[in-house]
Design an enzyme around this catalytic site. Structure first.
Site, PDB file in Angstrom:
ATOM      1  N   CYS A  34       0.826  -1.207   0.000  1.00 34.77           N
ATOM      2  CA  CYS A  34       0.000   0.000   0.000  1.00 34.77           C
ATOM      3  C   CYS A  34       0.861   1.259   0.000  1.00 34.77           C
ATOM      4  O   CYS A  34       0.363   2.347  -0.221  1.00 34.77           O
ATOM      5  CB  CYS A  34      -0.941   0.016   1.201  1.00 34.77           C
ATOM      6  SG  CYS A  34      -0.089   0.087   2.776  1.00 34.77           S
ATOM      7  N   CYS A 103      -2.740  -3.487   8.580  1.00 34.35           N
ATOM      8  CA  CYS A 103      -2.220  -2.160   8.941  1.00 34.35           C
ATOM      9  C   CYS A 103      -1.658  -2.174  10.360  1.00 34.35           C
ATOM     10  O   CYS A 103      -0.698  -1.465  10.668  1.00 34.35           O
ATOM     11  CB  CYS A 103      -3.310  -1.103   8.835  1.00 34.35           C
ATOM     12  SG  CYS A 103      -4.279  -1.209   7.329  1.00 34.35           S
TER      13      CYS A 103
HETATM   14 FE1  FES Z   1      -1.528   0.643   4.229  1.00 36.16          FE
HETATM   15 FE2  FES Z   1      -3.370   0.506   6.054  1.00 36.16          FE
HETATM   16  S1  FES Z   1      -3.650   0.473   3.928  1.00 36.16           S
HETATM   17  S2  FES Z   1      -1.248   0.458   6.335  1.00 36.16           S
END
Ligand code: FES
Length: 138
Positions: A34, A103
Protein backbone atom coordinates in the site's frame (compact mmCIF):
# COMPACT_ATOMS: atom_id res chain seq x y z
CA UNK A 1 -20.31 0.96 11.77
CA UNK A 2 -17.15 -0.28 10.06
CA UNK A 3 -14.79 1.15 12.67
CA UNK A 4 -15.05 1.04 16.45
CA UNK A 5 -15.32 4.29 18.39
CA UNK A 6 -11.81 3.76 19.72
CA UNK A 7 -10.38 3.49 16.21
CA UNK A 8 -12.18 6.68 15.17
CA UNK A 9 -10.99 8.42 18.32
CA UNK A 10 -7.34 7.42 17.81
CA UNK A 11 -7.56 8.32 14.14
CA UNK A 12 -9.01 11.79 14.66
CA UNK A 13 -7.03 12.47 17.82
CA UNK A 14 -3.85 10.38 17.64
CA UNK A 15 -1.68 10.25 20.77
CA UNK A 16 2.09 10.76 20.81
CA UNK A 17 2.45 12.14 17.31
CA UNK A 18 5.76 13.70 16.39
CA UNK A 19 9.41 12.86 16.68
CA UNK A 20 12.03 12.70 19.43
CA UNK A 21 15.16 14.53 18.42
CA UNK A 22 17.56 12.68 20.73
CA UNK A 23 15.78 9.33 20.44
CA UNK A 24 17.58 6.20 21.66
CA UNK A 25 16.00 4.06 18.98
CA UNK A 26 14.24 4.83 15.70
CA UNK A 27 12.38 2.33 13.58
CA UNK A 28 10.87 2.78 10.17
CA UNK A 29 8.68 0.25 8.47
CA UNK A 30 6.89 0.43 5.18
CA UNK A 31 4.23 -1.73 3.64
CA UNK A 32 5.37 -2.40 0.10
CA UNK A 33 1.86 -3.11 -1.14
CA UNK A 34 0.00 0.00 0.00
CA UNK A 35 3.06 2.25 0.26
CA UNK A 36 2.25 3.39 3.80
CA UNK A 37 5.15 4.23 6.11
CA UNK A 38 5.43 4.37 9.89
CA UNK A 39 8.29 5.81 11.89
CA UNK A 40 8.63 5.18 15.62
CA UNK A 41 10.94 7.02 18.05
CA UNK A 42 11.83 5.69 21.50
CA UNK A 43 13.45 7.22 24.51
CA UNK A 44 14.79 4.49 26.79
CA UNK A 45 16.09 4.83 30.31
CA UNK A 46 17.13 1.85 32.41
CA UNK A 47 15.26 -0.58 30.16
CA UNK A 48 12.07 1.47 30.46
CA UNK A 49 10.46 3.24 27.52
CA UNK A 50 10.12 6.69 29.00
CA UNK A 51 8.87 8.38 25.84
CA UNK A 52 7.59 7.35 22.45
CA UNK A 53 6.45 9.28 19.42
CA UNK A 54 5.42 8.27 15.94
CA UNK A 55 4.79 9.59 12.47
CA UNK A 56 2.61 7.67 10.11
CA UNK A 57 2.11 8.41 6.46
CA UNK A 58 -0.67 5.98 5.94
CA UNK A 59 -4.27 5.01 6.15
CA UNK A 60 -6.58 5.73 9.08
CA UNK A 61 -6.15 2.26 10.55
CA UNK A 62 -2.36 2.68 10.43
CA UNK A 63 -2.64 6.00 12.29
CA UNK A 64 -5.03 4.56 14.90
CA UNK A 65 -2.94 1.42 15.48
CA UNK A 66 0.31 3.35 15.83
CA UNK A 67 -1.35 5.73 18.27
CA UNK A 68 -2.65 2.82 20.34
CA UNK A 69 0.70 1.00 20.16
CA UNK A 70 2.51 4.03 21.60
CA UNK A 71 0.03 4.17 24.47
CA UNK A 72 0.52 0.47 25.16
CA UNK A 73 4.32 0.64 25.39
CA UNK A 74 4.86 4.01 27.05
CA UNK A 75 6.23 3.52 30.56
CA UNK A 76 6.71 -0.21 29.95
CA UNK A 77 9.89 -2.24 29.99
CA UNK A 78 11.63 -3.26 26.78
CA UNK A 79 10.62 -6.87 27.47
CA UNK A 80 6.96 -5.90 27.65
CA UNK A 81 7.24 -3.83 24.48
CA UNK A 82 8.77 -6.79 22.68
CA UNK A 83 5.70 -8.84 23.61
CA UNK A 84 3.39 -6.33 21.94
CA UNK A 85 1.57 -8.04 19.10
CA UNK A 86 -0.58 -6.52 16.42
CA UNK A 87 -3.39 -8.65 17.84
CA UNK A 88 -3.10 -6.90 21.20
CA UNK A 89 -3.22 -3.53 19.46
CA UNK A 90 -6.33 -4.55 17.51
CA UNK A 91 -7.99 -5.84 20.68
CA UNK A 92 -7.21 -2.62 22.54
CA UNK A 93 -8.96 -0.75 19.72
CA UNK A 94 -12.03 -3.02 19.98
CA UNK A 95 -11.26 -4.61 16.65
CA UNK A 96 -10.54 -3.66 13.06
CA UNK A 97 -12.25 -4.70 9.84
CA UNK A 98 -10.52 -7.83 8.47
CA UNK A 99 -9.15 -6.00 5.43
CA UNK A 100 -7.43 -3.53 7.76
CA UNK A 101 -5.76 -5.95 10.16
CA UNK A 102 -2.54 -5.87 8.11
CA UNK A 103 -2.22 -2.16 8.94
CA UNK A 104 -1.80 -3.05 12.62
CA UNK A 105 1.20 -5.22 11.74
CA UNK A 106 2.97 -2.02 10.75
CA UNK A 107 2.70 -0.77 14.36
CA UNK A 108 4.10 -3.98 15.85
CA UNK A 109 6.95 -4.04 13.37
CA UNK A 110 7.79 -0.35 13.86
CA UNK A 111 8.15 -0.88 17.63
CA UNK A 112 10.42 -3.87 16.98
CA UNK A 113 12.46 -1.96 14.42
CA UNK A 114 12.98 0.89 16.92
CA UNK A 115 14.06 -1.57 19.63
CA UNK A 116 16.36 -3.29 17.17
CA UNK A 117 17.93 0.09 16.41
CA UNK A 118 18.31 0.72 20.14
CA UNK A 119 20.16 -2.58 20.64
CA UNK A 120 22.37 -1.92 17.63
CA UNK A 121 23.33 1.47 19.08
CA UNK A 122 24.17 -0.26 22.37
CA UNK A 123 26.52 -2.55 20.48
CA UNK A 124 24.24 -5.55 21.01
CA UNK A 125 23.25 -7.87 18.17
CA UNK A 126 19.47 -7.28 18.03
CA UNK A 127 18.58 -10.43 16.11
CA UNK A 128 18.46 -12.90 19.05
CA UNK A 129 16.37 -10.45 21.08
CA UNK A 130 14.15 -8.68 18.60
CA UNK A 131 14.07 -11.37 15.94
CA UNK A 132 13.88 -10.83 12.24
CA UNK A 133 11.74 -7.89 11.20
CA UNK A 134 9.74 -8.74 8.14
CA UNK A 135 7.89 -6.23 6.07
CA UNK A 136 4.16 -6.52 6.67
CA UNK A 137 2.15 -8.11 3.89
CA UNK A 138 -1.44 -7.93 2.84
FE1 FES B 1 -1.53 0.64 4.23
FE2 FES B 1 -3.37 0.51 6.05
S1 FES B 1 -3.65 0.47 3.93
S2 FES B 1 -1.25 0.46 6.33
Amino acid sequence: MLYSEKVLDHFSNPRNVGEIEDADGIGEIGNAKCGDIMKMYLKIDNNIITDVKFKTFGCGAAVATSSMATELIKGKSIDDALKLTNKAVVEALDGLPAVKVHCSVLAEQAVRAALSDYYTRQGIDPLPIVGEIKEPEE
